[in-house]
Design a protein around this motif. Structure first.
Motif, PDB file in Angstrom:
ATOM      1  N   MET A 186       0.858  -1.191   0.000  1.00 35.61           N
ATOM      2  CA  MET A 186       0.000   0.000   0.000  1.00 35.61           C
ATOM      3  C   MET A 186       0.892   1.238   0.000  1.00 35.61           C
ATOM      4  SD  MET A 186      -2.908   1.045   2.773  1.00 35.61           S
ATOM      5  CE  MET A 186      -3.945  -0.292   2.253  1.00 35.61           C
ATOM      6  N   SER A 187       0.569   2.240  -0.911  1.00 33.38           N
ATOM      7  CA  SER A 187       1.434   3.410  -1.044  1.00 33.38           C
ATOM      8  C   SER A 187       1.361   4.302   0.179  1.00 33.38           C
ATOM      9  CB  SER A 187       1.050   4.199  -2.306  1.00 33.38           C
ATOM     10  OG  SER A 187      -0.315   4.575  -2.238  1.00 33.38           O
ATOM     11  N   ASP A 188       0.162   4.460   0.808  1.00 34.52           N
ATOM     12  CA  ASP A 188       0.020   5.299   1.992  1.00 34.52           C
ATOM     13  C   ASP A 188      -0.440   4.425   3.141  1.00 34.52           C
ATOM     14  OD1 ASP A 188      -0.217   7.229   3.824  1.00 34.52           O
ATOM     15  OD2 ASP A 188      -1.663   8.462   2.702  1.00 34.52           O
ATOM     16  N   ILE A 189       0.501   3.922   3.925  1.00 33.95           N
ATOM     17  CA  ILE A 189       0.183   2.985   4.993  1.00 33.95           C
ATOM     18  C   ILE A 189      -0.571   3.646   6.123  1.00 33.95           C
ATOM     19  CG2 ILE A 189       2.296   3.313   6.340  1.00 33.95           C
ATOM     20  CD1 ILE A 189       2.356   0.230   6.619  1.00 33.95           C
ATOM     21  N   HIS A 190      -0.524   5.009   6.163  1.00 31.41           N
ATOM     22  CA  HIS A 190      -1.248   5.716   7.221  1.00 31.41           C
ATOM     23  C   HIS A 190      -2.752   5.448   7.159  1.00 31.41           C
ATOM     24  CE1 HIS A 190       2.334   8.079   8.284  1.00 31.41           C
ATOM     25  NE2 HIS A 190       2.567   8.159   6.974  1.00 31.41           N
ATOM     26  N   LYS A 191      -3.262   5.132   5.966  1.00 35.27           N
ATOM     27  CA  LYS A 191      -4.699   4.925   5.811  1.00 35.27           C
ATOM     28  C   LYS A 191      -5.195   3.636   6.483  1.00 35.27           C
ATOM     29  CE  LYS A 191      -4.983   7.481   1.455  1.00 35.27           C
ATOM     30  NZ  LYS A 191      -5.353   7.421   0.023  1.00 35.27           N
ATOM     31  N   LEU A 192      -4.259   2.799   6.930  1.00 38.40           N
ATOM     32  CA  LEU A 192      -4.654   1.549   7.583  1.00 38.40           C
ATOM     33  C   LEU A 192      -5.014   1.736   9.050  1.00 38.40           C
ATOM     34  CD1 LEU A 192      -2.152  -1.151   6.217  1.00 38.40           C
ATOM     35  CD2 LEU A 192      -4.618  -1.030   5.853  1.00 38.40           C
TER      36      LEU A 192
ATOM     37  N   ASP B  74      -9.734  -3.895  13.844  1.00 38.47           N
ATOM     38  CA  ASP B  74      -9.288  -5.287  13.649  1.00 38.47           C
ATOM     39  C   ASP B  74      -9.827  -5.847  12.336  1.00 38.47           C
ATOM     40  OD1 ASP B  74      -7.861  -7.541  14.308  1.00 38.47           O
ATOM     41  OD2 ASP B  74      -9.480  -8.462  15.473  1.00 38.47           O
ATOM     42  N   ALA B  75      -9.719  -5.013  11.277  1.00 41.30           N
ATOM     43  CA  ALA B  75     -10.247  -5.401   9.968  1.00 41.30           C
ATOM     44  C   ALA B  75      -9.140  -5.536   8.946  1.00 41.30           C
ATOM     45  CB  ALA B  75     -11.281  -4.380   9.506  1.00 41.30           C
ATOM     46  N   VAL B  76      -7.967  -5.976   9.366  1.00 42.67           N
ATOM     47  CA  VAL B  76      -6.841  -6.165   8.456  1.00 42.67           C
ATOM     48  C   VAL B  76      -6.440  -7.635   8.470  1.00 42.67           C
ATOM     49  CG1 VAL B  76      -5.959  -3.824   8.698  1.00 42.67           C
ATOM     50  CG2 VAL B  76      -5.253  -5.568  10.333  1.00 42.67           C
ATOM     51  N   ASP B  77      -5.773  -8.057   7.383  1.00 40.16           N
ATOM     52  CA  ASP B  77      -5.290  -9.441   7.363  1.00 40.16           C
ATOM     53  C   ASP B  77      -3.938  -9.514   8.059  1.00 40.16           C
ATOM     54  OD1 ASP B  77      -3.363  -8.491   5.574  1.00 40.16           O
ATOM     55  OD2 ASP B  77      -4.538  -9.065   3.812  1.00 40.16           O
ATOM     56  N   GLU B  78      -3.386 -10.718   8.137  1.00 41.26           N
ATOM     57  CA  GLU B  78      -2.154 -10.899   8.894  1.00 41.26           C
ATOM     58  C   GLU B  78      -0.988 -10.135   8.277  1.00 41.26           C
ATOM     59  OE1 GLU B  78      -1.866 -12.341  11.791  1.00 41.26           O
ATOM     60  OE2 GLU B  78      -4.022 -12.684  11.776  1.00 41.26           O
ATOM     61  N   PHE B  79      -0.932 -10.106   6.950  1.00 40.95           N
ATOM     62  CA  PHE B  79       0.164  -9.389   6.290  1.00 40.95           C
ATOM     63  C   PHE B  79       0.077  -7.896   6.571  1.00 40.95           C
ATOM     64  CE2 PHE B  79       1.680  -6.970   2.606  1.00 40.95           C
ATOM     65  CZ  PHE B  79       3.011  -7.352   2.597  1.00 40.95           C
ATOM     66  N   GLU B  80      -1.145  -7.324   6.436  1.00 44.12           N
ATOM     67  CA  GLU B  80      -1.327  -5.894   6.684  1.00 44.12           C
ATOM     68  C   GLU B  80      -1.072  -5.560   8.151  1.00 44.12           C
ATOM     69  OE1 GLU B  80      -4.708  -4.774   3.338  1.00 44.12           O
ATOM     70  OE2 GLU B  80      -5.325  -5.589   5.284  1.00 44.12           O
ATOM     71  N   ARG B  81      -1.491  -6.481   9.062  1.00 40.89           N
ATOM     72  CA  ARG B  81      -1.271  -6.226  10.484  1.00 40.89           C
ATOM     73  C   ARG B  81       0.224  -6.127  10.786  1.00 40.89           C
ATOM     74  NH1 ARG B  81      -4.618  -7.126  14.479  1.00 40.89           N
ATOM     75  NH2 ARG B  81      -5.887  -8.525  13.192  1.00 40.89           N
ATOM     76  N   ALA B  82       0.994  -7.083  10.271  1.00 37.85           N
ATOM     77  CA  ALA B  82       2.432  -7.070  10.542  1.00 37.85           C
ATOM     78  C   ALA B  82       3.091  -5.830   9.950  1.00 37.85           C
ATOM     79  CB  ALA B  82       3.058  -8.346   9.964  1.00 37.85           C
ATOM     80  N   GLN B  83       2.660  -5.458   8.746  1.00 40.61           N
ATOM     81  CA  GLN B  83       3.237  -4.282   8.083  1.00 40.61           C
ATOM     82  C   GLN B  83       2.910  -3.000   8.849  1.00 40.61           C
ATOM     83  OE1 GLN B  83       1.589  -3.404   4.218  1.00 40.61           O
ATOM     84  NE2 GLN B  83       3.563  -2.667   3.444  1.00 40.61           N
ATOM     85  N   PHE B  84       1.632  -2.882   9.313  1.00 41.89           N
ATOM     86  CA  PHE B  84       1.221  -1.656   9.988  1.00 41.89           C
ATOM     87  C   PHE B  84       1.842  -1.568  11.381  1.00 41.89           C
ATOM     88  CE2 PHE B  84      -1.787   1.060  12.348  1.00 41.89           C
ATOM     89  CZ  PHE B  84      -1.756   2.182  11.542  1.00 41.89           C
ATOM     90  N   GLU B  85       1.994  -2.728  12.069  1.00 38.60           N
ATOM     91  CA  GLU B  85       2.590  -2.680  13.404  1.00 38.60           C
ATOM     92  C   GLU B  85       4.056  -2.259  13.337  1.00 38.60           C
ATOM     93  OE1 GLU B  85       1.742  -6.485  15.094  1.00 38.60           O
ATOM     94  OE2 GLU B  85      -0.276  -5.897  15.753  1.00 38.60           O
ATOM     95  N   ARG B  86       4.756  -2.633  12.269  1.00 40.07           N
ATOM     96  CA  ARG B  86       6.125  -2.134  12.108  1.00 40.07           C
ATOM     97  C   ARG B  86       6.117  -0.616  11.901  1.00 40.07           C
ATOM     98  NH1 ARG B  86       6.730  -6.895   8.968  1.00 40.07           N
ATOM     99  NH2 ARG B  86       6.391  -5.693   7.047  1.00 40.07           N
ATOM    100  N   HIS B  87       5.097  -0.133  11.169  1.00 41.04           N
ATOM    101  CA  HIS B  87       4.976   1.314  10.938  1.00 41.04           C
ATOM    102  C   HIS B  87       4.630   2.052  12.231  1.00 41.04           C
ATOM    103  CE1 HIS B  87       3.833   5.141   9.178  1.00 41.04           C
ATOM    104  NE2 HIS B  87       2.617   5.023   9.742  1.00 41.04           N
ATOM    105  N   LEU B  88       3.745   1.433  13.077  1.00 42.28           N
ATOM    106  CA  LEU B  88       3.360   2.079  14.330  1.00 42.28           C
ATOM    107  C   LEU B  88       4.561   2.329  15.234  1.00 42.28           C
ATOM    108  CD1 LEU B  88       0.021   0.351  15.461  1.00 42.28           C
ATOM    109  CD2 LEU B  88       0.341   2.708  14.692  1.00 42.28           C
ATOM    110  N   ALA B  89       5.520   1.426  15.175  1.00 47.15           N
ATOM    111  CA  ALA B  89       6.690   1.585  16.032  1.00 47.15           C
ATOM    112  C   ALA B  89       7.477   2.846  15.689  1.00 47.15           C
ATOM    113  CB  ALA B  89       7.584   0.347  15.899  1.00 47.15           C
ATOM    114  N   GLU B  90       7.276   3.384  14.480  1.00 46.36           N
ATOM    115  CA  GLU B  90       8.034   4.552  14.042  1.00 46.36           C
ATOM    116  C   GLU B  90       7.167   5.800  13.871  1.00 46.36           C
ATOM    117  OE1 GLU B  90       9.782   3.292  10.416  1.00 46.36           O
ATOM    118  OE2 GLU B  90      11.079   1.782  11.343  1.00 46.36           O
ATOM    119  N   CYS B  91       5.814   5.641  13.875  1.00 45.91           N
ATOM    120  CA  CYS B  91       4.928   6.778  13.576  1.00 45.91           C
ATOM    121  C   CYS B  91       4.064   7.106  14.787  1.00 45.91           C
ATOM    122  CB  CYS B  91       4.067   6.465  12.360  1.00 45.91           C
ATOM    123  SG  CYS B  91       2.967   7.835  11.894  1.00 45.91           S
TER     124      CYS B  91
END
Length: 234
Positions: A1-7, A14-31
């Motif tokens: 996804m080009s703009d991960i903030h939209k997740l 809790d409406a994301v799949d496992e791949f999106e969850r892992a990707q967004f949680e890595r982003h949360l650690a930095e944002c």
């Protein structure tokens, strides 16, 4: 996804799949902005849930249970049996044949001949290799023979034209063991009788017949009318 903030919204619900969850949680650690937004969305969602929560009607449980009885369960899934090799039945048959063959080999030494199995108790004594007999002529009373086999441990009496015992009396036969007369049975009223004596005849030295009261006696009450001495047996 080009703009991960939209997740952030989907993640909060809790409406994301496992791949999106892992990707967004890595982003949360930095944002930090996304962390604040997710926290705010979850708080708002919890408040909305409390405000619109309505207790279920009392009839809901009964209607659900009633509906269950109308639902037809699916049949269980049965896996098809694994195909056996064409040689498997032949292997089983060969194994059974081998087992039966061993069983026959084991039991044959203990097998008895059909002729032995069909012999009566009297015939086993009369046909025994060590059978020995003593015959007595009783005059007008007839004739009697006692045959004994030590290996079988039994004796047989055979009569020919033997007269009946006096009225109210019985013929009783005895085995003499260690000098004492031991009851060996009452003789039936049969002129040509074959009877196996009761008791162990292997240690007996003689057999005798007496006339006793009807029903017999525990010990002889009269002198023997016949005494078969096994020492003179042939």
């Amino acid at each position: 996804m080009s703009d991960i903030h939209k997740l952030s919204g989907a993640y909060a619900l809790d409406a994301v799949d496992e791949f999106e969850r892992a990707q967004f949680e890595r982003h949360l650690a930095e944002c930090e902005d996304c962390r604040l937004e997710v926290a705010s969305l979850r708080e708002t969602t919890a408040l909305l849930a409390e405000s619109v929560a309505v207790p279920p009607p009392a009839s809901l449980r009964d209607s659900v249970l009633a509906g269950i009885t109308q639902v037809r369960p699916l049949p269980p899934v049965v896996e098809p049996p694994a195909r056996r090799a064409a040689w498997f039945p032949l292997l089983v048959a060969a194994s059974v044949a081998a087992i039966l063959g061993v069983g026959v080999a084991i039991w044959q030494p203990w097998a008895t001949s059909p002729e032995t199995d069909s012999l009566t108790a009297a015939e086993q004594v009369l046909r025994a290799p060590d059978a020995e007999e003593v015959s007595l002529d009783l005059g007008e009373a007839g004739r009697a023979t006692v045959v004994r086999s030590v290996s079988v441990g039994k004796a047989v009496i055979q009569t020919e034209d033997m007269v009946s015992a006096p009225s109210g009396k019985d013929y009783e036969i005895w085995l003499q063991v260690e000098g004492e007369m031991v009851p060996a049975g009452l003789m039936e009223d049969d002129p040509d009788l074959t009877m196996v004596l009761e008791g162990d005849a292997a240690e007996a030295t003689a057999a005798g017949i007496t006339v006793e009261p009807d029903g017999g006696s525990p010990a002889p009450t009269s002198e023997p009318i016949a005494l078969f001495d096994f020492s003179s047996a042939t």
